[in-house]
Design an enzyme around this catalytic site. Structure first.
Site, PDB file in Angstrom:
ATOM      1  N   TRP A  20      -4.233   5.443  -0.681  1.00 19.94           N
ATOM      2  CA  TRP A  20      -3.410   6.549  -0.165  1.00 19.94           C
ATOM      3  C   TRP A  20      -3.570   7.735  -1.127  1.00 19.94           C
ATOM      4  CZ3 TRP A  20       2.296   7.330  -1.524  1.00 19.94           C
ATOM      5  CH2 TRP A  20       2.905   8.243  -0.670  1.00 19.94           C
ATOM      6  N   ASP A  50       2.711  -1.637  -3.892  1.00 20.46           N
ATOM      7  CA  ASP A  50       3.258  -0.633  -2.989  1.00 20.46           C
ATOM      8  C   ASP A  50       3.494  -1.321  -1.647  1.00 20.46           C
ATOM      9  OD1 ASP A  50       3.866   1.452  -1.380  1.00 20.46           O
ATOM     10  OD2 ASP A  50       2.159   2.710  -1.923  1.00 20.46           O
ATOM     11  N   LYS A  57       9.135   3.498   7.402  1.00 18.98           N
ATOM     12  CA  LYS A  57       8.458   3.115   8.657  1.00 18.98           C
ATOM     13  C   LYS A  57       9.214   1.999   9.365  1.00 18.98           C
ATOM     14  CE  LYS A  57       5.272   5.380   6.369  1.00 18.98           C
ATOM     15  NZ  LYS A  57       4.335   6.439   6.526  1.00 18.98           N
TER      16      LYS A  57
HETATM   17  C1  LIG Z   1       0.700   3.391   1.078  1.00 23.86           C
HETATM   18  C2  LIG Z   1       1.934   4.210   1.123  1.00 23.86           C
HETATM   19  N1  LIG Z   1       2.783   4.145   0.106  1.00 23.86           N
HETATM   20  C3  LIG Z   1       3.917   4.865   0.095  1.00 23.86           C
HETATM   21  C4  LIG Z   1       4.226   5.694   1.139  1.00 23.86           C
HETATM   22  C5  LIG Z   1       5.457   6.540   1.013  1.00 23.86           C
HETATM   23  O1  LIG Z   1       6.484   6.224   1.793  1.00 23.86           O
HETATM   24  P1  LIG Z   1       7.780   7.130   1.819  1.00 23.86           P
HETATM   25  O2  LIG Z   1       7.654   8.017   3.003  1.00 23.86           O
HETATM   26  O3  LIG Z   1       8.878   6.144   1.944  1.00 23.86           O
HETATM   27  O4  LIG Z   1       7.861   7.909   0.570  1.00 23.86           O
HETATM   28  C6  LIG Z   1       3.373   5.805   2.229  1.00 23.86           C
HETATM   29  C7  LIG Z   1       3.697   6.719   3.318  1.00 23.86           C
HETATM   30  O5  LIG Z   1       2.909   7.185   4.075  1.00 23.86           O
HETATM   31  C8  LIG Z   1       2.193   5.044   2.216  1.00 23.86           C
HETATM   32  O6  LIG Z   1       1.320   5.109   3.206  1.00 23.86           O
END
Ligand SMILES: Cc1ncc(COP(=O)(O)O)c(C=O)c1O
Length: 396
Positions: free
Chosen positions: A130, A211, A246
């Site tokens: 990411w 994560d 999500k």
């Molecule tokens: C791999 C990954 N980690 C963390 C997050 C972050 O999530 P949040 O929206 O709760 O900050 C995302 C969101 O797209 C993600 O894809």
């Protein structure tokens, strides 16, 4: 002073949404950001969240500050959800959880904690990952590097490359892993692979940072925690960054958690004191509302069962769209085999589209995809699938 401030580059994912919003083409399609959409193209508030809000409104909560680490009822429920209700980690009280503003906030807490307590630590992350991962750790001044993850020829996990890289890391290095639904590749390790990875991390004294942004979007709520539970069985210490954005569809409420699993309860208490220091200097204490929604759902067995069903419905829709996407590409004459899309897990598909093809889709067809070729299957729709696949086939 501000006249000389240079323009920063747009964020690779959220910047794309800004460009999408400005596009006047009524047939535009956004497959950039990872947000679930239903058949009507909307991102719904879950029925269980609506019910929880009703109960909370009736109870008229006070709005006094929460403690620095937030709502401890929420934190206990998140530990259960992550490690399982019968986990030894819970009974021995050697895990400390703090509320965090989303998964991003949790990762930033970890980054600041590492910088302050282990200033020379380096965090290793998958290639690809990411795009916000390196940014978050860079911003905290933590060094980062990459380990191999994806074999683009076979379209699978590069297990030999991963094992070789992990085998060479010095003790004390941190290894950032995706708990499930790897973003962007959609490729997760099997149980055997997780076991091998966990054994190696433990043997080499490497610190796993997991994560966990998509629990329930891969194969099931408990099934998706398999990797974390295997890691916890092998490694005495690990960190989990959870997101409820999500799976509770609470994107805007910024609900997440950071959990430090420590060797014993005393270490957990000392770690807690350092984590609270980080939070106090960042945003003082977390907000209340979204966390209260999640703990109302998870703390009520009937609501929790209804929520699991809602998560299953989202997961099943994404999987149905995956199959439709791959089949429609074939039906529209794509010469290469996109069957691998059906095997990937989570919101995203790593399509293999090149940067040039992504640019052509945006410029000629108003279809917005991130430069890596990652497409958000969760943002697709049956009604526009033909147009989407025709456009993709035309740029292949
Ligand atoms: C791999 C990954 N980690 C963390 C997050 C972050 O999530 P949040 O929206 O709760 O900050 C995302 C969101 O797209 C993600 O894809």
């Amino acid at each position: 002073m501000f006249e000389d401030v240079p323009q920063a580059p747009a964020d690779p994912i959220l910047g794309l949404t800004e460009a999408f919003k400005k596009d006047s083409n009524p047939a535009k399609i956004n497959l950039g950001v990872g947000v679930f959409t239903d058949a009507s193209g909307k991102t719904p508030l879950l029925d269980t969240a609506k019910e929880a809000e009703k109960r909370l409104a009736g109870a008229a909560q006070s709005r006094v500050y929460l403690p620095i680490d937030g709502d401890q009822k929420f934190c206990a429920l998140m530990q259960k959800l992550t490690f399982g209700a019968d986990s030894e980690v819970l009974f021995t009280r050697r895990a400390f959880t703090a509320c965090a503003p989303g998964g991003t906030g949790a990762l930033r807490i970890v980054a600041d904690f590492l910088k302050q307590n282990f200033p020379s630590a380096k965090v290793w992350m998958s290639n690809p990952t990411w795009p916000n991962h390196p940014q978050i750790f860079d911003a905290a001044g933590v060094r980062t590097d990459r380990y191999p993850w994806f074999d683009p020829v076979a379209n699978k996990l590069d297990m030999p490359g991963l094992i070789e890289a992990l085998s060479k890391l010095p003790a004390g290095s941190a290894v950032l892993l995706h708990g499930c639904c790897h973003n962007p590749t959609g490729i997760d390790p099997t149980v055997e692979e997780w076991t091998q990875i966990a054994g190696l991390l433990a043997a080499r004294k490497l610190l796993p940072i997991v994560d966990f942004a998509y629990q329930g979007f891969g194969t099931g709520i408990d099934e998706d925690a398999t990797g974390i539970r295997i890691l916890a069985a092998h490694c005495r210490e690990l960190i989990v960054c959870s997101s409820c954005s999500k799976n509770f569809s609470l994107y805007a409420d910024r609900v997440g958690a950071v959990t430090f699993v420590c060797n014993d309860e005393n270490s957990a208490q000392r770690v807690a004191s350092q984590v609270k220091r980080v939070i106090r200097a960042n945003y003082s204490n977390p907000p209340q509302h979204g966390f209260a929604i999640v703990s109302t759902i998870l703390g009520d067995s009937a609501l929790c069962a209804a929520w699991e069903k809602e998560v299953a419905d989202m997961r099943n829709r994404i999987n149905a769209l995956r199959a439709l996407f791959a089949d429609t590409l074939a039906a529209k004459g794509a010469k290469q085999d996109f069957g691998f899309i059906k095997k990937q897990l989570g919101m995203f598909s790593f399509s293999g589209l090149s940067k040039e093809q992504v640019d052509a889709l945006r410029d000629q067809h108003a279809i917005y995809i991130v430069g890596s070729g990652r497409v958000s299957v969760a943002g697709m729709n049956e009604k526009t699938m033909d147009r989407l696949c025709e456009a993709i086939v035309s740029v292949l």
